[in-house]
Design a protein around this motif. Structure first.
Motif, PDB file in Angstrom:
ATOM      1  N   ALA A  97      -1.775  -1.195  12.591  1.00  0.00           N
ATOM      2  CA  ALA A  97      -1.865   0.266  12.577  1.00  0.00           C
ATOM      3  C   ALA A  97      -1.431   0.835  11.231  1.00  0.00           C
ATOM      4  CB  ALA A  97      -0.998   0.844  13.694  1.00  0.00           C
ATOM      5  N   ALA A  98      -0.338   0.302  10.677  1.00  0.00           N
ATOM      6  CA  ALA A  98       0.128   0.757   9.366  1.00  0.00           C
ATOM      7  C   ALA A  98      -0.890   0.413   8.283  1.00  0.00           C
ATOM      8  CB  ALA A  98       1.482   0.125   9.046  1.00  0.00           C
ATOM      9  N   PHE A  99      -1.430  -0.784   8.347  1.00  0.00           N
ATOM     10  CA  PHE A  99      -2.435  -1.217   7.372  1.00  0.00           C
ATOM     11  C   PHE A  99      -3.677  -0.339   7.475  1.00  0.00           C
ATOM     12  CE2 PHE A  99      -6.069  -3.861   6.165  1.00  0.00           C
ATOM     13  CZ  PHE A  99      -5.664  -4.344   4.918  1.00  0.00           C
ATOM     14  N   SER A 100      -4.108  -0.034   8.705  1.00  0.00           N
ATOM     15  CA  SER A 100      -5.292   0.798   8.907  1.00  0.00           C
ATOM     16  C   SER A 100      -5.073   2.206   8.367  1.00  0.00           C
ATOM     17  CB  SER A 100      -5.636   0.872  10.406  1.00  0.00           C
ATOM     18  OG  SER A 100      -5.918  -0.410  10.912  1.00  0.00           O
ATOM     19  N   PHE A 108       4.114   2.241  11.923  1.00  0.00           N
ATOM     20  CA  PHE A 108       4.288   1.053  12.756  1.00  0.00           C
ATOM     21  C   PHE A 108       4.493   1.457  14.213  1.00  0.00           C
ATOM     22  CE2 PHE A 108       4.734  -1.365   8.937  1.00  0.00           C
ATOM     23  CZ  PHE A 108       4.602  -2.691   9.281  1.00  0.00           C
ATOM     24  N   MET A 109       5.397   2.395  14.428  1.00  0.00           N
ATOM     25  CA  MET A 109       5.713   2.818  15.792  1.00  0.00           C
ATOM     26  C   MET A 109       4.530   3.524  16.443  1.00  0.00           C
ATOM     27  SD  MET A 109       8.615   1.533  16.128  1.00  0.00           S
ATOM     28  CE  MET A 109       8.899   2.153  17.780  1.00  0.00           C
ATOM     29  N   ALA A 110       3.771   4.277  15.651  1.00  0.00           N
ATOM     30  CA  ALA A 110       2.606   4.970  16.204  1.00  0.00           C
ATOM     31  C   ALA A 110       1.568   3.976  16.722  1.00  0.00           C
ATOM     32  CB  ALA A 110       1.984   5.879  15.145  1.00  0.00           C
ATOM     33  N   GLY A 111       1.515   2.808  16.089  1.00  0.00           N
ATOM     34  CA  GLY A 111       0.537   1.806  16.499  1.00  0.00           C
ATOM     35  C   GLY A 111       0.781   1.240  17.882  1.00  0.00           C
ATOM     36  N   MET A 125       9.750   4.668   2.702  1.00  0.00           N
ATOM     37  CA  MET A 125       9.387   3.626   3.659  1.00  0.00           C
ATOM     38  C   MET A 125       9.604   4.050   5.115  1.00  0.00           C
ATOM     39  SD  MET A 125       7.992   1.096   2.156  1.00  0.00           S
ATOM     40  CE  MET A 125       7.267   2.293   1.034  1.00  0.00           C
ATOM     41  N   ASP A 126      10.400   5.111   5.325  1.00  0.00           N
ATOM     42  CA  ASP A 126      10.580   5.572   6.700  1.00  0.00           C
ATOM     43  C   ASP A 126       9.267   6.068   7.284  1.00  0.00           C
ATOM     44  OD1 ASP A 126      10.511   7.702   4.951  1.00  0.00           O
ATOM     45  OD2 ASP A 126      11.813   8.972   6.190  1.00  0.00           O
ATOM     46  N   PHE A 127       8.384   6.563   6.413  1.00  0.00           N
ATOM     47  CA  PHE A 127       7.068   6.990   6.878  1.00  0.00           C
ATOM     48  C   PHE A 127       6.241   5.794   7.316  1.00  0.00           C
ATOM     49  CE2 PHE A 127       2.644   8.512   6.049  1.00  0.00           C
ATOM     50  CZ  PHE A 127       2.623   9.468   7.054  1.00  0.00           C
ATOM     51  N   MET A 128       6.400   4.654   6.627  1.00  0.00           N
ATOM     52  CA  MET A 128       5.703   3.447   7.027  1.00  0.00           C
ATOM     53  C   MET A 128       6.162   2.989   8.410  1.00  0.00           C
ATOM     54  SD  MET A 128       5.357  -0.260   5.092  1.00  0.00           S
ATOM     55  CE  MET A 128       6.903  -0.961   5.670  1.00  0.00           C
ATOM     56  N   ILE A 129       7.469   3.090   8.661  1.00  0.00           N
ATOM     57  CA  ILE A 129       8.000   2.721   9.981  1.00  0.00           C
ATOM     58  C   ILE A 129       7.403   3.615  11.059  1.00  0.00           C
ATOM     59  CG2 ILE A 129      10.086   2.465  11.363  1.00  0.00           C
ATOM     60  CD1 ILE A 129       9.772   0.449   9.069  1.00  0.00           C
ATOM     61  N   GLN A 130       7.211   4.897  10.732  1.00  0.00           N
ATOM     62  CA  GLN A 130       6.597   5.806  11.700  1.00  0.00           C
ATOM     63  C   GLN A 130       5.183   5.347  12.057  1.00  0.00           C
ATOM     64  OE1 GLN A 130       6.759   9.846  10.272  1.00  0.00           O
ATOM     65  NE2 GLN A 130       8.932   9.731   9.791  1.00  0.00           N
ATOM     66  N   GLY A 177       0.808  -1.210   0.000  1.00  0.00           N
ATOM     67  CA  GLY A 177       0.000   0.000   0.000  1.00  0.00           C
ATOM     68  C   GLY A 177       0.843   1.263   0.000  1.00  0.00           C
ATOM     69  N   PHE A 178       1.856   1.314   0.860  1.00  0.00           N
ATOM     70  CA  PHE A 178       2.739   2.477   0.914  1.00  0.00           C
ATOM     71  C   PHE A 178       3.474   2.665  -0.409  1.00  0.00           C
ATOM     72  CE2 PHE A 178       2.199   2.510   5.502  1.00  0.00           C
ATOM     73  CZ  PHE A 178       2.365   3.857   5.813  1.00  0.00           C
ATOM     74  N   TYR A 179       3.971   1.574  -0.957  1.00  0.00           N
ATOM     75  CA  TYR A 179       4.732   1.660  -2.210  1.00  0.00           C
ATOM     76  C   TYR A 179       3.837   2.130  -3.362  1.00  0.00           C
ATOM     77  CZ  TYR A 179       8.123   0.462  -5.817  1.00  0.00           C
ATOM     78  OH  TYR A 179       9.014   0.527  -6.863  1.00  0.00           O
ATOM     79  N   SER A 180       2.588   1.665  -3.382  1.00  0.00           N
ATOM     80  CA  SER A 180       1.670   2.048  -4.455  1.00  0.00           C
ATOM     81  C   SER A 180       1.306   3.524  -4.379  1.00  0.00           C
ATOM     82  CB  SER A 180       0.384   1.209  -4.379  1.00  0.00           C
ATOM     83  OG  SER A 180       0.669  -0.166  -4.504  1.00  0.00           O
TER      84      SER A 180
END
Length: 426
Positions: free
Chosen positions: A287-290, A48-51, A41-46, A30-33
């Motif tokens: 959380a990232a998926f949501s 993850f951590m927020a979750g 991808m660093d935003f995706m990690i953020q 989803g992030f890549y698309s």
């Protein structure tokens, strides 16, 4: 993008990967698309951590640790013995005692699988010896253990509260009414079953024996007092209550009962750490998926396509019940909560539904799905613990599932079943 994400999850699941891998892969796709580059991808990690950043999640490993300590110690046995002394002699008393013990231990552990182990292991042999069919025994243990999802503390409610930003304290107390209603229905069915099959009753305990059992169970009964009394008495928050429960469990099993040795605390902590790691990875990936599906407005598109955006509050509750019931028949309950709650969040808000009522209904559906074929997680816990074949484990489940679905229908028709105590306390 949605098709690719869903397809990737299905393929990875069919290949045998644990649920955390499909969730992470779907979020990555989803992030890549959307952002079109690996450098984003660093935003995706953020995300993850927020979750896993909410402080309320600290309660999850705490309750898991407390439950693990009590399961390996004497607390569970003392609670079971006390229940048996009071109602073991009535018709179906052994089965009623099993359901009641599951409820009491659920009020201590918050985990269905821990309840299956702690209550099922000592009581299943007694029920078989008393003349109950194994299919009934297994079904009772699996489904009565699901009351732990509703009686506080509930790990499922904690996850829902974090995902939906709903008060965990209100969720906890709202789950008590439906939990006790389920216990009453299971007790009635157990009495009817024992009467029809002419199961002999246990010997009636004397009052001195009962009093002795109560004295032995006084300390373990302190757990629900700490959790419910402490939270609603304003002494501490649910997270603080979880920490106090761990301290109380350590003092009880290592100092008062002396049922465990200090070296065992390391093994228990290690086991809790492994379980917590899996839960937190799932929460982070969810959380990232949501965030992805919310940013892409996928929930709105799905709800509009099935005509749910303009549905009545009752229609929304029925749709939520069906979705979570089916989801938990196939996937881990935590994953279902993480994925489906954000999807239904817009329509819940637009329908003006009480998020606490929705949370209790979702928790109940999660509990039902966890004990329902084909892939309810509690079924496989029972298979592993009791070493019985799959078909034998699920054979006796239909009457219990029917009762649980009836409670869900009553909850939709009469919300005060859940909200009365909440409104009284708050």
């Amino acid at each position: 993008m949605t098709t690719i994400m869903v397809s990737a999850m299905i393929v990875l699941l069919l290949l045998g990967f644990p649920m955390m891998i499909p969730l992470i892969a779907a979020a990555f796709i989803g992030f890549y698309s959307m952002f079109g580059g690996i450098e984003q991808m660093d935003f995706m990690i953020q995300q993850f951590m927020a979750g896993i950043r909410p402080a309320s999640l600290i309660a999850v490993p705490m309750f898991i640790l407390a439950a693990d300590i009590m399961t390996r110690g004497h607390s569970a046995d003392r609670l079971i013995d006390m229940v048996m002394k009071f109602i073991g002699h009535v018709r179906g008393g052994l089965a009623i005692s099993t359901a009641t013990a599951c409820t009491l231990f659920g009020a201590v552990s918050g985990s269905t699988q821990a309840t299956v182990v702690a209550v099922g292991s000592p009581l299943r042999p007694k029920m078989l010896k008393a003349g109950y069919k194994d299919s009934f025994v297994l079904a009772l243990i699996i489904n009565a253990s699901d009351i732990a999802f509703l009686i506080p503390p509930s790990i499922g409610m904690i996850i829902y509260g974090v995902v939906s930003n709903t008060s965990i304290s209100e969720l906890f107390i709202a789950g008590i009414g439906p939990g006790l209603l389920i216990l009453a229905m299971f007790a009635a069915y157990s009495a009817i079953y024992a009467t029809i099959h002419k199961v002999p009753t246990e010997e009636k305990a004397s009052w001195p024996e009962r009093w002795q059992a109560v004295r032995r169970a006084i300390w373990p009964l302190g757990f629900p007092v700490i959790i419910v009394g402490g939270i609603y008495g304003g002494v501490f928050s649910p997270t603080e209550a979880a920490a106090v429960c761990v301290l109380y469990a350590v003092i009880l099993e290592f100092v008062v009962f002396r049922s465990l040795k200090p070296i065992e605390l390391y093994r228990i902590a290690k086991s809790t750490g492994l379980i917590t790691a899996v839960v937190f990875i799932l929460v982070a990936a969810g959380a990232a998926f949501s965030w992805i599906i919310s940013f892409a407005q996928i929930p709105q598109a799905i709800l509009a396509s099935i005509g749910l955006a303009d549905a009545s509050p009752t229609g929304v509750l029925i749709a939520i019940s069906i979705a979570f019931f089916i989801g938990c028949m196939f996937v881990d309950p935590i994953v279902v909560i993480l994925v489906l709650v954000p999807i239904f969040a817009p329509v819940v808000a637009s329908a003006g539904l009480d998020p606490v009522l929705v949370g209790v209904l979702i928790t109940l559906q999660v509990a039902i799905g966890s004990a329902t074929p084909p892939f309810g997680c509690d079924i496989f816990t029972a298979i592993a613990i009791f070493r019985r074949p799959y078909l034998e484990v699920i054979k006796g489940t239909p009457p219990f599932v029917l009762m649980l679905v009836t409670v869900a229908a009553l909850l939709i028709a009469f919300p005060p079943i859940a909200l009365f105590l909440r409104d009284l306390a708050f």
